[in-house]
Design an enzyme around this catalytic site. Sequence first.
Site, mmCIF file in Angstrom:
data_model
loop_
_atom_site.group_PDB
_atom_site.id
_atom_site.type_symbol
_atom_site.label_atom_id
_atom_site.label_comp_id
_atom_site.label_asym_id
_atom_site.label_seq_id
_atom_site.Cartn_x
_atom_site.Cartn_y
_atom_site.Cartn_z
ATOM 1 N N ASP A 4 0.728 -8.732 1.856
ATOM 2 C CA ASP A 4 -0.477 -7.997 1.474
ATOM 3 C C ASP A 4 -1.385 -8.960 0.714
ATOM 4 O O ASP A 4 -0.985 -10.089 0.391
ATOM 5 C CB ASP A 4 -0.135 -6.779 0.617
ATOM 6 C CG ASP A 4 -1.084 -5.601 0.881
ATOM 7 O OD1 ASP A 4 -2.291 -5.853 1.042
ATOM 8 O OD2 ASP A 4 -0.618 -4.450 0.930
ATOM 9 N N HIS A 58 -4.864 9.608 18.642
ATOM 10 C CA HIS A 58 -4.250 9.786 17.318
ATOM 11 C C HIS A 58 -5.279 10.257 16.295
ATOM 12 O O HIS A 58 -5.319 9.783 15.159
ATOM 13 C CB HIS A 58 -3.617 8.462 16.882
ATOM 14 C CG HIS A 58 -2.835 8.539 15.596
ATOM 15 N ND1 HIS A 58 -1.800 9.441 15.402
ATOM 16 C CD2 HIS A 58 -2.939 7.831 14.442
ATOM 17 C CE1 HIS A 58 -1.310 9.276 14.182
ATOM 18 N NE2 HIS A 58 -1.979 8.311 13.572
ATOM 19 N N GLY A 118 0.793 -1.219 0.000
ATOM 20 C CA GLY A 118 0.000 0.000 0.000
ATOM 21 C C GLY A 118 0.828 1.271 0.000
ATOM 22 O O GLY A 118 2.060 1.248 -0.057
ATOM 23 N N ARG A 161 -17.609 7.530 7.304
ATOM 24 C CA ARG A 161 -16.565 7.165 8.266
ATOM 25 C C ARG A 161 -16.877 5.813 8.918
ATOM 26 O O ARG A 161 -15.980 5.042 9.250
ATOM 27 C CB ARG A 161 -16.418 8.260 9.322
ATOM 28 C CG ARG A 161 -15.821 9.540 8.772
ATOM 29 C CD ARG A 161 -15.480 10.551 9.865
ATOM 30 N NE ARG A 161 -14.972 11.772 9.280
ATOM 31 C CZ ARG A 161 -13.727 11.962 8.874
ATOM 32 N NH1 ARG A 161 -12.847 10.990 9.006
ATOM 33 N NH2 ARG A 161 -13.350 13.109 8.352
ATOM 34 N N ASP A 193 2.395 12.181 14.911
ATOM 35 C CA ASP A 193 1.996 13.388 15.648
ATOM 36 C C ASP A 193 3.212 14.063 16.259
ATOM 37 O O ASP A 193 3.325 15.295 16.273
ATOM 38 C CB ASP A 193 0.989 13.031 16.747
ATOM 39 C CG ASP A 193 -0.248 12.350 16.192
ATOM 40 O OD1 ASP A 193 -0.668 12.698 15.079
ATOM 41 O OD2 ASP A 193 -0.790 11.461 16.882
ATOM 42 N N ASN A 229 -5.674 2.977 10.696
ATOM 43 C CA ASN A 229 -6.611 3.911 11.334
ATOM 44 C C ASN A 229 -8.023 3.337 11.396
ATOM 45 O O ASN A 229 -8.387 2.494 10.577
ATOM 46 C CB ASN A 229 -6.620 5.242 10.574
ATOM 47 C CG ASN A 229 -5.554 6.183 11.101
ATOM 48 O OD1 ASN A 229 -5.343 6.270 12.298
ATOM 49 N ND2 ASN A 229 -4.894 6.889 10.196
ATOM 50 N N MET A 234 4.012 9.205 7.189
ATOM 51 C CA MET A 234 3.577 8.126 8.068
ATOM 52 C C MET A 234 4.538 6.952 7.995
ATOM 53 O O MET A 234 4.846 6.321 9.014
ATOM 54 C CB MET A 234 2.162 7.685 7.694
ATOM 55 C CG MET A 234 1.568 6.611 8.602
ATOM 56 S SD MET A 234 1.321 7.139 10.317
ATOM 57 C CE MET A 234 2.596 6.173 11.145
#
Length: 341
Positions: free
Chosen positions: A60, A203, A37, A113, A176, A145, A255
């Site tokens: 994956d 987060h 990804g 979401r 962060d 996430n 990230m």
Amino acid sequence: MRPSLLRTASQHLRRRRDYSSSAAQPERKVAILGAAGGIGQPLALLMKLNPLVSSLSLYDIAGTPGVAADVSHINTPALVKGFMGDDQLAEALQGADVVIIPAGVPRKPGMTRDDLFKINAGIVKGLCTAIAKHCPNALVNMISNPVNSTVPIAAEVFKKAGTFDEKKLFGVTTLDVVRAKTFYAGKANVPVTGVNVPVVGGHAGITILPLFSQATPASNALSHEDLKALTKRTQDGGTEVVEAKAGKGSATLSMAYAGAVFGDACLKGLNGVPDIVECSFVQSTVTDLPFFASKVRLGRNGVEEVMGLGELSAFEKEGLESLKSELMSSIVKGVMFARES
């Protein structure tokens, strides 16, 4: 890349090589789940460059053989293998010391979401079920996430399997910290390489609480309004990237870098390097929330110490109270998903 940055990177790598050559290092296997990804590919590249990695397992549902072939041509010692599909997941995980999970799907047009949560939560649950079976003692670094929910999901899966160890499950909140350091250095006009800023809470959005009052080096040049703006920018860092990419991507490269930094810290801790401290979203008694991000000391068993928050400014105390209900809601959502699905 500017010459100064090249020198800094070179010095950093040299320090790591000096440590590596000063004593025999144990063989360490790192598995990346979701390696094909947008985060997984650059993360695979960065972990291939890490001298502490002897075996790199890339998994994956599709595309991994090509990524593995590409990364394997890099002239560093880590041996790379690619695995694809459910039937190869067990082999990918076997013997892993650290498992990093960036797997999941990005939000697409028309997707709510809640739709996104259900898809990614389901992916995480399946992967953690396999981890519990095939490498139950591995350190698990959760990037997928929403971290505020996926870490509690993983904990519930491990509890059900009888393999849960709170010292070995981490939500990767390093991005962060990376953002807070970068934004603070720019505003305070100090060299970013020497900056440290703890970031606590969770987060996502307002659950992200950078503690600029504890930033080093300290700066008297920043007003209260500056600190509010820096806090907001840190909280909205992901949105800033999505908007800059005009909706065609999210924060994949930064990230991946953050994931590699935290993975490196875990490997150093496992190898007995002293005083390895990073912020991470872990099971915690620092607040009345069951999971919370704060500084943790890493060691041979994973988390050696969950550190307290220290002195907070009035603004930070207010932010801490403001984030609690939203963070608790996300934690409960993850727990309930794991128990009901």
